[in-house]
Enzyme design. Structure first.
Site, PDB file in Angstrom:
ATOM      1  N   CYS A 278       0.678  -0.831  -0.045  1.00  0.00           N
ATOM      2  CA  CYS A 278      -0.268   0.046  -0.647  1.00  0.00           C
ATOM      3  C   CYS A 278       0.845   1.163   0.565  1.00  0.00           C
ATOM      4  O   CYS A 278       2.401   1.386  -0.083  1.00  0.00           O
ATOM      5  CB  CYS A 278      -1.295  -0.057   1.311  1.00  0.00           C
ATOM      6  SG  CYS A 278      -1.832   1.360   1.312  1.00  0.00           S
TER       7      CYS A 278
ATOM      8  N   ASP B  33      -5.849  -2.623  12.119  1.00  0.00           N
ATOM      9  CA  ASP B  33      -4.545  -1.828  12.064  1.00  0.00           C
ATOM     10  C   ASP B  33      -4.082  -1.393  13.827  1.00  0.00           C
ATOM     11  O   ASP B  33      -4.699  -1.717  13.915  1.00  0.00           O
ATOM     12  CB  ASP B  33      -4.558  -0.509  10.871  1.00  0.00           C
ATOM     13  CG  ASP B  33      -3.313   0.434  10.789  1.00  0.00           C
ATOM     14  OD1 ASP B  33      -1.766  -0.321  10.418  1.00  0.00           O
ATOM     15  OD2 ASP B  33      -3.090   1.068  10.290  1.00  0.00           O
TER      16      ASP B  33
END
Length: 208
Positions: free
Chosen positions: A8, A129
């Site tokens: 990412c 996360d």
């Protein structure tokens, strides 16, 4: 099932080409203009032309119409919601888009796992996360043992400080719901520019 790999925070065409050649499954582009990895429109034509891997657009508290416009403009295959998007928002977005829907949550010791229940059916995957006061990655690993409290069947991406050293620990979890590892800041030369040598070594270790 083999663990999928998402890289990412990509920005630069040459670097994107080098990373995608490593056989990753997902490539992420950040559409949050407060991020150091904000993709902007500069390389829109290049990103739009990419046929593989699966292209993920990362959005933070963006309206559904704007998400849909960016999804079409960049030919995105997946939408990652990294803000305070409600379950109702996700269900509405899923009704209006054929893209894969990924909803991110920041995890810490006080995380209420029950808040995930209303999202079931409105998302294809969760992404876990590290809890942060800001939107976006911290580069810090949360206590992965907290995932033992996750009781739903929805598969998830594991993010938050995943690096070359702790990948082995992640793979040892043997959780069938662990769908993919999300690699970002720990594999960078600078924000948005990935270290190809480090990624090559780490991706090879995941695929073994």
């Amino acid at each position: 099932m083999a663990i999928k790999i998402k890289v990412c925070g990509m920005k630069y065409p040459d670097n994107i080409a080098a990373v995608t050649s490593l056989g990753i499954d997902y490539v992420g582009f950040i559409f949050y203009d407060q991020s150091k990895r904000y993709v902007g429109n500069e390389n829109k034509q290049y990103i739009e032309s990419l046929d593989s891997p699966t292209k993920v657009g990362v959005f933070v508290n963006t309206s559904i119409p704007e998400i849909l416009v960016k999804t079409e403009e960049f030919r995105l295959n997946a939408i990652q919601l990294h803000g305070n998007e409600s379950a109702d928002f996700c269900h509405k977005l899923k009704q209006q888009s054929s893209a894969i829907i990924i909803k991110a949550f920041g995890i810490d010791i006080n995380f209420d796992w029950g808040q995930l229940d209303p999202y079931v059916g409105g998302v294809d995957y969760f992404l876990f996360d590290t809890k942060s006061s800001s939107y976006g990655g911290t580069g810090i690993q949360f206590d992965w043992s907290l995932l033992d409290r996750y009781t739903l069947n929805t598969p998830y991406f594991l993010s938050g400080g995943v690096d070359a050293k702790n990948i082995k620990t992640a793979l040892e979890k043997k959780d069938p719901r662990l769908y993919a590892l999300d690699l970002n800041s720990k594999f960078e030369v600078e924000p948005g520019l990935k270290d190809i040598n480090l990624l090559t070594h780490s991706i090879n270790s995941i695929k073994k």
